[in-house]
Motif scaffolding. Structure first.
Motif, PDB file in Angstrom:
ATOM      1  N   GLY A  80      33.351  43.328  22.197  1.00  0.00           N
ATOM      2  CA  GLY A  80      34.490  43.715  22.857  1.00  0.00           C
ATOM      3  C   GLY A  80      35.480  44.386  21.764  1.00  0.00           C
ATOM      4  O   GLY A  80      35.131  44.136  20.479  1.00  0.00           O
ATOM      5  N   GLY A  81      36.569  45.285  21.970  1.00  0.00           N
ATOM      6  CA  GLY A  81      37.381  45.408  21.186  1.00  0.00           C
ATOM      7  C   GLY A  81      37.779  47.235  20.851  1.00  0.00           C
ATOM      8  O   GLY A  81      38.989  47.238  20.521  1.00  0.00           O
ATOM      9  N   ASP A  82      36.762  47.998  21.165  1.00  0.00           N
ATOM     10  CA  ASP A  82      36.835  49.367  20.777  1.00  0.00           C
ATOM     11  C   ASP A  82      37.890  49.626  19.589  1.00  0.00           C
ATOM     12  O   ASP A  82      37.412  48.874  18.441  1.00  0.00           O
ATOM     13  CB  ASP A  82      37.586  49.832  22.227  1.00  0.00           C
ATOM     14  CG  ASP A  82      36.411  49.840  23.318  1.00  0.00           C
ATOM     15  OD1 ASP A  82      35.531  50.767  23.274  1.00  0.00           O
ATOM     16  OD2 ASP A  82      36.643  49.068  24.029  1.00  0.00           O
ATOM     17  N   ILE A 110      40.889  48.566  32.358  1.00  0.00           N
ATOM     18  CA  ILE A 110      40.664  48.415  33.995  1.00  0.00           C
ATOM     19  C   ILE A 110      40.511  46.883  34.028  1.00  0.00           C
ATOM     20  O   ILE A 110      40.657  46.379  35.238  1.00  0.00           O
ATOM     21  CB  ILE A 110      39.634  49.177  34.592  1.00  0.00           C
ATOM     22  CG1 ILE A 110      38.239  48.713  34.178  1.00  0.00           C
ATOM     23  CG2 ILE A 110      39.970  50.474  34.461  1.00  0.00           C
ATOM     24  CD1 ILE A 110      37.373  49.183  35.021  1.00  0.00           C
ATOM     25  N   CYS A 111      40.002  45.924  33.017  1.00  0.00           N
ATOM     26  CA  CYS A 111      39.940  44.410  33.334  1.00  0.00           C
ATOM     27  C   CYS A 111      41.154  43.907  32.765  1.00  0.00           C
ATOM     28  O   CYS A 111      41.221  42.667  33.135  1.00  0.00           O
ATOM     29  CB  CYS A 111      38.746  44.154  32.258  1.00  0.00           C
ATOM     30  SG  CYS A 111      37.239  44.324  32.622  1.00  0.00           S
ATOM     31  N   GLY A 112      42.327  44.463  32.759  1.00  0.00           N
ATOM     32  CA  GLY A 112      43.529  44.032  32.520  1.00  0.00           C
ATOM     33  C   GLY A 112      43.843  43.467  31.050  1.00  0.00           C
ATOM     34  O   GLY A 112      44.823  42.933  30.546  1.00  0.00           O
ATOM     35  N   LEU A 113      42.844  43.611  30.081  1.00  0.00           N
ATOM     36  CA  LEU A 113      42.949  43.162  28.595  1.00  0.00           C
ATOM     37  C   LEU A 113      43.632  43.941  27.889  1.00  0.00           C
ATOM     38  O   LEU A 113      43.537  45.207  27.873  1.00  0.00           O
ATOM     39  CB  LEU A 113      41.493  42.929  28.222  1.00  0.00           C
ATOM     40  CG  LEU A 113      40.488  42.099  29.096  1.00  0.00           C
ATOM     41  CD1 LEU A 113      38.975  42.472  28.740  1.00  0.00           C
ATOM     42  CD2 LEU A 113      40.891  40.456  29.306  1.00  0.00           C
ATOM     43  N   PRO A 114      44.310  43.567  26.927  1.00  0.00           N
ATOM     44  CA  PRO A 114      45.280  44.261  25.860  1.00  0.00           C
ATOM     45  C   PRO A 114      44.575  44.801  24.874  1.00  0.00           C
ATOM     46  O   PRO A 114      44.899  45.563  23.783  1.00  0.00           O
ATOM     47  CB  PRO A 114      46.165  43.194  25.310  1.00  0.00           C
ATOM     48  CG  PRO A 114      45.635  41.960  25.544  1.00  0.00           C
ATOM     49  CD  PRO A 114      44.505  42.218  26.639  1.00  0.00           C
ATOM     50  N   MET A 115      43.026  44.863  24.763  1.00  0.00           N
ATOM     51  CA  MET A 115      42.151  45.650  23.727  1.00  0.00           C
ATOM     52  C   MET A 115      41.835  46.952  23.818  1.00  0.00           C
ATOM     53  O   MET A 115      40.484  47.486  23.900  1.00  0.00           O
ATOM     54  CB  MET A 115      41.001  44.754  23.985  1.00  0.00           C
ATOM     55  CG  MET A 115      40.957  43.312  23.962  1.00  0.00           C
ATOM     56  SD  MET A 115      41.801  42.638  22.335  1.00  0.00           S
ATOM     57  CE  MET A 115      40.345  42.876  21.179  1.00  0.00           C
ATOM     58  N   PHE A 155      28.929  53.628  34.276  1.00  0.00           N
ATOM     59  CA  PHE A 155      30.168  53.554  34.666  1.00  0.00           C
ATOM     60  C   PHE A 155      31.229  53.797  33.569  1.00  0.00           C
ATOM     61  O   PHE A 155      31.044  53.354  32.605  1.00  0.00           O
ATOM     62  CB  PHE A 155      30.328  51.660  35.148  1.00  0.00           C
ATOM     63  CG  PHE A 155      31.887  51.483  35.739  1.00  0.00           C
ATOM     64  CD1 PHE A 155      32.246  52.030  36.836  1.00  0.00           C
ATOM     65  CD2 PHE A 155      32.509  50.741  35.174  1.00  0.00           C
ATOM     66  CE1 PHE A 155      33.235  51.686  37.520  1.00  0.00           C
ATOM     67  CE2 PHE A 155      34.074  50.352  35.679  1.00  0.00           C
ATOM     68  CZ  PHE A 155      34.050  50.996  36.819  1.00  0.00           C
ATOM     69  N   LYS A 163      37.475  50.487  29.636  1.00  0.00           N
ATOM     70  CA  LYS A 163      36.941  49.250  30.364  1.00  0.00           C
ATOM     71  C   LYS A 163      37.847  48.031  30.368  1.00  0.00           C
ATOM     72  O   LYS A 163      37.979  47.327  31.155  1.00  0.00           O
ATOM     73  CB  LYS A 163      35.543  48.820  29.985  1.00  0.00           C
ATOM     74  CG  LYS A 163      34.460  49.875  30.349  1.00  0.00           C
ATOM     75  CD  LYS A 163      33.096  49.688  29.996  1.00  0.00           C
ATOM     76  CE  LYS A 163      32.142  50.950  30.288  1.00  0.00           C
ATOM     77  NZ  LYS A 163      30.742  50.701  29.601  1.00  0.00           N
ATOM     78  N   SER A 164      38.392  47.788  29.000  1.00  0.00           N
ATOM     79  CA  SER A 164      39.239  46.761  28.784  1.00  0.00           C
ATOM     80  C   SER A 164      40.326  46.920  29.732  1.00  0.00           C
ATOM     81  O   SER A 164      41.183  46.233  29.931  1.00  0.00           O
ATOM     82  CB  SER A 164      39.732  46.554  27.185  1.00  0.00           C
ATOM     83  OG  SER A 164      38.691  45.980  26.439  1.00  0.00           O
ATOM     84  N   ARG A 198      47.388  47.351  34.639  1.00  0.00           N
ATOM     85  CA  ARG A 198      47.473  45.943  35.080  1.00  0.00           C
ATOM     86  C   ARG A 198      48.202  46.497  36.927  1.00  0.00           C
ATOM     87  O   ARG A 198      48.539  45.535  37.513  1.00  0.00           O
ATOM     88  CB  ARG A 198      48.190  44.828  34.874  1.00  0.00           C
ATOM     89  CG  ARG A 198      47.352  44.319  33.620  1.00  0.00           C
ATOM     90  CD  ARG A 198      47.961  43.069  33.166  1.00  0.00           C
ATOM     91  NE  ARG A 198      47.251  42.434  32.140  1.00  0.00           N
ATOM     92  CZ  ARG A 198      47.763  41.562  31.259  1.00  0.00           C
ATOM     93  NH1 ARG A 198      48.849  40.907  31.453  1.00  0.00           N
ATOM     94  NH2 ARG A 198      47.060  41.215  30.109  1.00  0.00           N
ATOM     95  N   THR A 199      48.015  47.657  37.235  1.00  0.00           N
ATOM     96  CA  THR A 199      48.104  48.127  38.668  1.00  0.00           C
ATOM     97  C   THR A 199      46.736  48.091  39.215  1.00  0.00           C
ATOM     98  O   THR A 199      45.942  48.373  38.555  1.00  0.00           O
ATOM     99  CB  THR A 199      49.124  49.102  38.898  1.00  0.00           C
ATOM    100  OG1 THR A 199      48.388  50.586  38.161  1.00  0.00           O
ATOM    101  CG2 THR A 199      50.377  48.887  38.009  1.00  0.00           C
ATOM    102  N   ASN A 200      46.617  48.093  40.650  1.00  0.00           N
ATOM    103  CA  ASN A 200      45.169  48.280  41.034  1.00  0.00           C
ATOM    104  C   ASN A 200      45.066  49.656  41.478  1.00  0.00           C
ATOM    105  O   ASN A 200      44.939  49.967  42.525  1.00  0.00           O
ATOM    106  CB  ASN A 200      45.177  47.526  42.280  1.00  0.00           C
ATOM    107  CG  ASN A 200      45.426  45.906  42.058  1.00  0.00           C
ATOM    108  OD1 ASN A 200      44.814  45.478  41.197  1.00  0.00           O
ATOM    109  ND2 ASN A 200      46.292  45.097  42.717  1.00  0.00           N
TER     110      ASN A 200
END
Lengths: 260, 260
Positions: B187-189, B95-100, B40, B92-93, B26-28
């Motif tokens: 989703g999920g990996d 970089i989307c900020g998701l905890p998955m 991608f 991918k999760s 969650r940093t840019n």
């Protein structure tokens, strides 16, 4: 009448609902099926327990306020202040054990969303906003939420809960946007909108939302600098087909493709 | 030579990699693109920092062991013990900020997976197994992992990271399984496999996996009573097209539909 600061009360509701929900998370509860014979729409005991607890606290504290909730319907819905509650947004994630669900606590004043929170009690995160500012609080502290100023769809990360939730026609329209986006990611429910507010996702496109799926989200995204409308560019608080974007450029490009 | 207990060392690797990764979450950060002009495929500084740190500790502690990692390739890959590392499975999760997403730490002995951990440093969860047993540890303590004894696909919850990651032919084959499952979720990996080990998901179907995507997962799922094979029923440690199931009935039904 000036606006009242309900932040502290919203925190109380979040703490209360989190306590009601967490004991049920990752236990083997039997999911009920709301639409017998229809789509799989699990409702958990946790959902009901949390909404009942929040309704009780709202009625005791603000007896003149209205309440609209996913589980127990609408009461006094034309009051000046109306609470709009979805105790577990993302029930499918919940029953899969995934942390991609949250409690949505929204407040409208004279029909306009004025305060919203997404509470994720498992990760201990609270995303909240009042349309002017938005903040994240979690185990490591507190941060302002700010959307990303993405210049166009070719640079954008797109999210939707699942294209399978869309009608065939809407899925075709969605695919046009997906085809232009840099990265597309499924799953997420309310969590996707919060990551948009935090600047990690650029556009969320969904259909068939109920008011309680979106009312709490609007003041968070708008408070973070983003935009939420229906697919035809109208206010989104009644739900339906919704687009949320972090920047004006991405929002306009998305609406144009959806309506091409 | 008897098997050695590497549990404590795997915990050290997890702690080390978590410390390397979390400051970046969650940093840019600018995501790099591995395949310029291609799909991608973001790689983060966090990924590299975590793998470098784990490699350093492995080499210092067990200089005779081999290492295969997502970022820095293979060294001494025909040793008796080989560590198979994916510092961030689910970029991918991430970089989307998701905890998955999670850190996958696998160990093979003579080519067979014998120990695996999925570490999610943001939620503070560790899922680990050795093929005979599997456990979850988190903020609220420690629990045995046990798959669900699901009787058939019509009762099953299915997960895949995204059908878009599949070839058209494989997507067709996947859709046959999806059409029979009770609930399907994207989703999920690595997180999906862990929820299968925990008994909340019944079957995970994926394609194009690398060894480092699955080696750490196999001892967790098998330790929890589940089954992991390729789509044609062979051992899955080399990756490729993989099915993981919580019960024999679901596994057989899934393989039958994929190969119908």
């Amino acid at each position: 009448m000036t606006a009242v600061d309900f932040s502290q009360f919203v925190d109380e509701l979040a703490t209360l609902s989190g306590s009601a929900i967490l004991p049920f998370f990752r236990t083997n509860l039997a999911a009920q099926d709301k639409n017998a014979g229809g789509a799989f729409d699990p409702v958990t005991e946790a959902d009901k327990a949390a909404e009942a607890a929040m309704r009780h606290l709202i009625k005791r504290t603000f007896p003149a306020h209205g309440i609209v909730g996913e589980e127990y319907g609408s009461e006094n819905g034309d009051a000046e202040y109306v609470w709009v509650l979805d105790p577990i947004d993302g029930t499918k994630s919940f029953i899969c054990g995934l942390p991609m669900w949250g409690t949505l606590i929204g407040l409208t004043r004279n029909g306009i969303p004025c305060h919203g929170m997404m509470h994720q009690p498992f990760t201990g995160e609270r995303f909240s906003g009042d349309g002017k500012r938005a903040i994240w609080r979690g185990a490591t502290g507190k941060r302002s939420l700010r959307t990303r100023d993405c210049s166009g769809l070719s640079e954008a990360t797109l999210m939707t809960t699942s294209p399978l939730l869309m009608s065939e026609e809407n899925r075709e329209r969605f695919r046009r946007v997906e085809g232009q986006a840099r990265l597309s990611r499924y799953g997420g429910d309310c969590y996707s909108y919060c990551m948009l507010a935090a600047g990690f996702v650029d556009v969320v496109v969904e259909t068939n939302l109920k008011p309680y799926d979106i009312v709490a989200i609007i003041p968070i995204i708008e408070g973070a600098g983003g935009i939420v409308t229906t697919w035809d560019g109208k206010p989104a608080q009644d739900g339906g087909s919704v687009v949320a974007s972090g920047s004006r450029a991405v929002h306009e490009a998305t609406l144009a493709l959806l309506n091409a």
